[in-house]
Design a protein around this motif. Sequence first.
Motif, PDB file in Angstrom:
ATOM      1  N   ALA A 100       0.848  -1.193   0.000  1.00  0.00           N
ATOM      2  CA  ALA A 100       0.000   0.000   0.000  1.00  0.00           C
ATOM      3  C   ALA A 100       0.878   1.236   0.000  1.00  0.00           C
TER       4      ALA A 100
ATOM      5  N   TYR B  92     -11.584  -8.196   7.784  1.00  0.00           N
ATOM      6  CA  TYR B  92     -10.701  -7.219   7.142  1.00  0.00           C
ATOM      7  C   TYR B  92      -9.381  -7.068   7.890  1.00  0.00           C
TER       8      TYR B  92
ATOM      9  N   GLN C 245      -7.018   2.432   5.817  1.00  0.00           N
ATOM     10  CA  GLN C 245      -7.437   1.695   4.632  1.00  0.00           C
ATOM     11  C   GLN C 245      -7.555   0.228   5.006  1.00  0.00           C
ATOM     12  N   ARG C 246      -8.233  -0.559   4.175  1.00  0.00           N
ATOM     13  CA  ARG C 246      -8.462  -1.958   4.547  1.00  0.00           C
ATOM     14  C   ARG C 246      -8.437  -2.856   3.323  1.00  0.00           C
ATOM     15  N   SER C 247      -8.274  -4.159   3.627  1.00  0.00           N
ATOM     16  CA  SER C 247      -8.229  -5.176   2.591  1.00  0.00           C
ATOM     17  C   SER C 247      -8.683  -6.498   3.200  1.00  0.00           C
ATOM     18  N   THR C 248      -9.038  -7.435   2.356  1.00  0.00           N
ATOM     19  CA  THR C 248      -9.358  -8.784   2.845  1.00  0.00           C
ATOM     20  C   THR C 248      -8.105  -9.640   2.956  1.00  0.00           C
TER      21      THR C 248
ATOM     22  N   GLY D 189      -2.978  -6.808   0.532  1.00  0.00           N
ATOM     23  CA  GLY D 189      -3.744  -5.921  -0.313  1.00  0.00           C
ATOM     24  C   GLY D 189      -4.533  -6.645  -1.391  1.00  0.00           C
ATOM     25  N   PRO D 190      -5.173  -5.891  -2.291  1.00  0.00           N
ATOM     26  CA  PRO D 190      -5.137  -4.422  -2.395  1.00  0.00           C
ATOM     27  C   PRO D 190      -5.970  -3.748  -1.306  1.00  0.00           C
ATOM     28  N   PHE D 191      -5.559  -2.541  -0.929  1.00  0.00           N
ATOM     29  CA  PHE D 191      -6.213  -1.792   0.139  1.00  0.00           C
ATOM     30  C   PHE D 191      -7.076  -0.678  -0.441  1.00  0.00           C
ATOM     31  N   GLU D 192      -8.229  -0.460   0.178  1.00  0.00           N
ATOM     32  CA  GLU D 192      -9.115   0.638  -0.192  1.00  0.00           C
ATOM     33  C   GLU D 192      -9.164   1.634   0.961  1.00  0.00           C
TER      34      GLU D 192
END
Length: 549
Positions: free
Chosen positions: A187, A206, A225-228, A232-235
């Motif tokens: 990220a 998350y 920011q977070r991601s599963t 990443g990818p992070f939003e």
Amino acid sequence: MLYRKITWLVCILFLQTSILIGQTTFKNPVITGMNPDPSICRVGDDFYLVTSTFEYFPGLPIYHSKDLVNWKLVGHALSRQSNNPLMGASSSGGNFAPAIRYHDGTFYISCTNYGGKGSEGVFYVTATDPAGDWSDPVWVGNWFVDPSMMFANDSLYWISPNNKGDFSVGTFDPNAKKFVEPLQLVASGLGGASPEAPHMYKINDYYYLISAEGGTGYEHRSVIQRSTSPYGPFEPSPYNPVISNMDNPESPFQAIGHSDFVQLQDGSWWLVCLGIRPIEGNYHHLGRETFLAPITWTPDGWPIAGDRGVMLEEFPVPNLPEHIWEKESVRDDFDSSDLRLLWNFLRNPHDTDWSLTENLGYLRLNGSKISFREKDSPAFVARRQTAFNMAASTKVNFTPVAPNEEAGLVIRGNDENHLSLVITMRDGKRVAMYREFLKGDEKDTEVMEISEGDITLRITASESQYEFWVQEEGKPAVSLGTSPTKVLSTEVLNGFTGVYIGMYASGNGSANTNPADFDWFDFEEDLAMPYKWISGVEESVDHGNSSGN
């Protein structure tokens, strides 16, 4: 979805109305004085917090709390010469941006040591008891600042920023002391200056990556920011920043950011972060302090801290039993064989410079040739200034035999800026001297001839001014000078530290002939008004408990 939105609105209304109706609240900051970059973890019913110390020794104080509001200093992670190389570190060098985590019976602190002789950059230390002893550093092999750790999925994830504002993640084996999966870019920052201080948490489905942006000044903020996946990818959160006061210039708290999360026993989440309390416009001299705020989760699973992202002076107390620690006494009589935990040295101290046993009941400082002008460790035993309105005083016995010899009290901003009240010699006479050493040069000085024997030196402070007092035995105190506090502010000095105040001795190029014996040191804080003197007797002197954390 409707239920989650209603719950979100109820949480916001509760936060606002609970303060208005007088529910029990706490006041920020929760740890005062220079305690920046706070990181926190919970173990059962206990909370542990660590902050940065830069060039001061011992390093990385460990605070303990049971209610998140009242904190007690219980030790330091870097308390030995062998695990804390600081010699040669510049002002605002040394150890900064630690992160504390707990896993399977062991505490971990990751950190970066910049500039100390023997430092290899990023490291971590471990302990089974947070009060110590902590291990020697395990050097990780890079120089990037603000590293952090996350235990998840039966792995230890290492989170690291780089000098381009990107964040990398890898897995690390603490037994083999090496990376399993090497660091890989996952990220970047979210548009603010100087992305740093990443922490990652696995919460439900998350991985949340919180970081700081905006530099260390008045645009400082925490974003998330977070991601599963941890890779990443992070939003980014549509509600960023998580917390910041940059759009609230009227607030007494500024530069809010560099945050860490902790979950309470009831499932609620809270945030600790750093902030400053500027005075007289934009000047702060106490350093960056530790603040606390509740976290509310939006219906779509994003955290917002404080009052809709703003740090307030008061919030409702956490849902925890109040636990108030016994307070430190105002006076340190130096009757113990060990220094109190609140005392610090500048860089790695020289053992021959100080003693609590050479003259029992006194702190003895053997002034060496070293002064504040070298990147070394003078005979200086000091503590954080933890309140604007305060009085710091000591009784000292010191007989100089040459003009270069001095001992007394010093307020230090950095190597090139300090204010001192010392006993020295001028024209063959023993004198007390107030001196300003600013921007690397000696400025105003005031001198007063004094008699032989013990002398009480005192420095009092309001938000905007220091005053320097001298008192001979049986005589009224005399004010020898004043100085604006802002001359030691970060806005004037730059750097990352706040002021320290303490006892000092130096021969300024050659060792002192005689030791300086300090009988006691008093630190009184949160005084209702600047300290007064009447007929040489202090008003309202109480050598019992102080009012600080």
